[in-house]
Design a protein around this motif. Structure first.
Motif, PDB file in Angstrom:
ATOM      1  N   MET B   1     -13.872  -0.306  -4.951  1.00 24.80           N
ATOM      2  CA  MET B   1     -13.576   1.078  -5.368  1.00 24.80           C
ATOM      3  C   MET B   1     -12.440   1.632  -4.512  1.00 24.80           C
ATOM      4  O   MET B   1     -12.525   1.704  -3.296  1.00 24.80           O
ATOM      5  N   ILE B   2     -11.360   2.019  -5.187  1.00 25.81           N
ATOM      6  CA  ILE B   2     -10.211   2.576  -4.469  1.00 25.81           C
ATOM      7  C   ILE B   2     -10.377   4.090  -4.381  1.00 25.81           C
ATOM      8  O   ILE B   2     -10.748   4.734  -5.357  1.00 25.81           O
ATOM      9  N   THR B   3     -10.130   4.645  -3.228  1.00 29.93           N
ATOM     10  CA  THR B   3     -10.142   6.107  -3.117  1.00 29.93           C
ATOM     11  C   THR B   3      -8.750   6.584  -2.730  1.00 29.93           C
ATOM     12  O   THR B   3      -7.886   5.799  -2.370  1.00 29.93           O
ATOM     13  N   LEU B   4      -8.568   7.898  -2.817  1.00 25.20           N
ATOM     14  CA  LEU B   4      -7.259   8.485  -2.523  1.00 25.20           C
ATOM     15  C   LEU B   4      -7.004   8.453  -1.024  1.00 25.20           C
ATOM     16  O   LEU B   4      -7.826   8.905  -0.237  1.00 25.20           O
ATOM     17  N   TRP B   7      -1.482   7.291   2.429  1.00 28.39           N
ATOM     18  CA  TRP B   7      -0.264   6.477   2.267  1.00 28.39           C
ATOM     19  C   TRP B   7       0.236   6.480   0.838  1.00 28.39           C
ATOM     20  O   TRP B   7       1.439   6.315   0.595  1.00 28.39           O
ATOM     21  N   MET B   8      -0.623   6.712  -0.146  1.00 31.42           N
ATOM     22  CA  MET B   8      -0.157   6.815  -1.534  1.00 31.42           C
ATOM     23  C   MET B   8       0.760   8.024  -1.692  1.00 31.42           C
ATOM     24  O   MET B   8       1.807   7.963  -2.330  1.00 31.42           O
ATOM     25  N   MET B   9       0.359   9.144  -1.054  1.00 32.55           N
ATOM     26  CA  MET B   9       1.205  10.342  -1.073  1.00 32.55           C
ATOM     27  C   MET B   9       2.550  10.055  -0.419  1.00 32.55           C
ATOM     28  O   MET B   9       3.591  10.520  -0.879  1.00 32.55           O
ATOM     29  N   ALA B  50       1.229  14.755   4.221  1.00 28.69           N
ATOM     30  CA  ALA B  50       0.461  13.504   4.195  1.00 28.69           C
ATOM     31  C   ALA B  50       0.274  12.944   5.598  1.00 28.69           C
ATOM     32  O   ALA B  50      -0.813  12.485   5.954  1.00 28.69           O
ATOM     33  N   MET B  54      -3.094  12.268   7.659  1.00 25.57           N
ATOM     34  CA  MET B  54      -3.350  10.952   8.228  1.00 25.57           C
ATOM     35  C   MET B  54      -3.709  11.036   9.706  1.00 25.57           C
ATOM     36  O   MET B  54      -4.589  10.330  10.183  1.00 25.57           O
TER      37      MET B  54
END
Lengths: 180, 102
Positions: B1-4, B7-9, B50, B54
């Protein structure tokens, strides 16, 4: 798929497609409205990261103030006839710049991905921010304690911007300048 | 399961920054060039938030507030310059502005 990831994919798709439209649209008004779309998507991304104050200010400042300024200037200059200025530059120039930017993008993304496994240096997790009175309260305290010098410098910047804009607006058109 | 994750941002912010830079290089219309500068500033703002998420500190949000102020001042002065140029030269095309070259 959880809600955060779903909302993130929707907002980031809108943001990337909208910003591509900004640089491809020929008419400035169409570009301005694509930019409004991008700003709203950005506000959604900020809200997803828990930055509620930044999300609200994004809508108030960018879509409320800056974009109105842009649309007003487009109206004032009546520059809405579509000009295809992308066709004017040579193909070699366009190819080299696109390739260069793609390389820069790869480098930046590579650099950002190295930060993935980073151990957090601060202690303000989401639960702690809520228990300390919320996002807005902590940011306001930060502005008026640690960053008060930068806050005062900002007032000087705005004063300078007002003075220079008034000086630009007062000047008469140069007589005998080329009216091409 | 991928969560937000942050690093995507960061990846999205870098893509938006590069698109804005490409627009500044390729377009000739001064108004659209200013819009692309706003796009670049927005990409940087997103990366500030972001990184703040982090690192679990709030200084990035404060920096975003100051960047927004600078962006507002920059667009006001920049659009004032565009209007002054248009009054003198009757164009907003950056290739037509070559008074120093002649």
């Amino acid at each position: 798929m959880d809600f955060g990831l779903l909302a993130f994919s929707i907002f980031s798709t809108i943001a990337i497609l909208g910003s591509i439209m900004v640089i491809l649209k020929k008419s400035p008004v169409a570009a301005a409205f694509s930019l409004v779309l991008v700003f709203f998507a950005f506000a959604g991304l900020y809200a997803l990261m828990g930055a509620h104050l930044v999300a609200a200010l994004q809508i108030l400042v960018y879509t409320g103030a800056i974009m109105v300024l842009f649309v007003f200037v487009i109206m004032l200059l009546s520059q809405d006839e579509p000009v295809n200025d992308l066709k004017e530059s040579s193909g070699l120039f366009k190819g080299v710049s696109v390739l260069g930017i793609l390389g820069l993008m790869g480098l930046l993304i590579r650099a950002v991905l190295t930060a993935r496994g980073m151990v957090p240096t601060g202690t303000l997790t989401d639960e702690k921010i809520v228990s300390m009175g919320g996002n807005v309260r902590l940011i306001s305290e930060g502005i008026f304690t640690d960053h008060v010098f930068h806050f005062e410098l900002t007032s000087f910047l705005l004063l300078g911007a007002v003075v220079s804009t008034v000086a630009l607006a007062k000047r008469k058109a140069v007589s005998g300048g080329s009216k091409a | 399961m991928i969560t937000l994750e942050p690093w995507m941002m960061l990846v999205v912010s870098m893509i938006i920054f590069c698109i804005g830079l490409l627009g500044v290089i390729l377009r000739k219309n001064l108004l659209i060039m200013l819009m692309c500068v706003e796009l670049m500033l927005n990409g940087v703002n997103l990366s500030f938030v972001a990184f703040s998420k982090m690192h679990q500190i709030l200084d990035g949000h404060l920096t975003v507030l100051f960047v927004m102020t600078v962006a507002a001042a920059e667009s006001a002065v920049g659009l004032g310059l565009v209007i002054a140029l248009f009054r003198n030269l009757r164009t907003v095309d950056s290739d037509q502005i070559q008074m120093l070259r002649d």
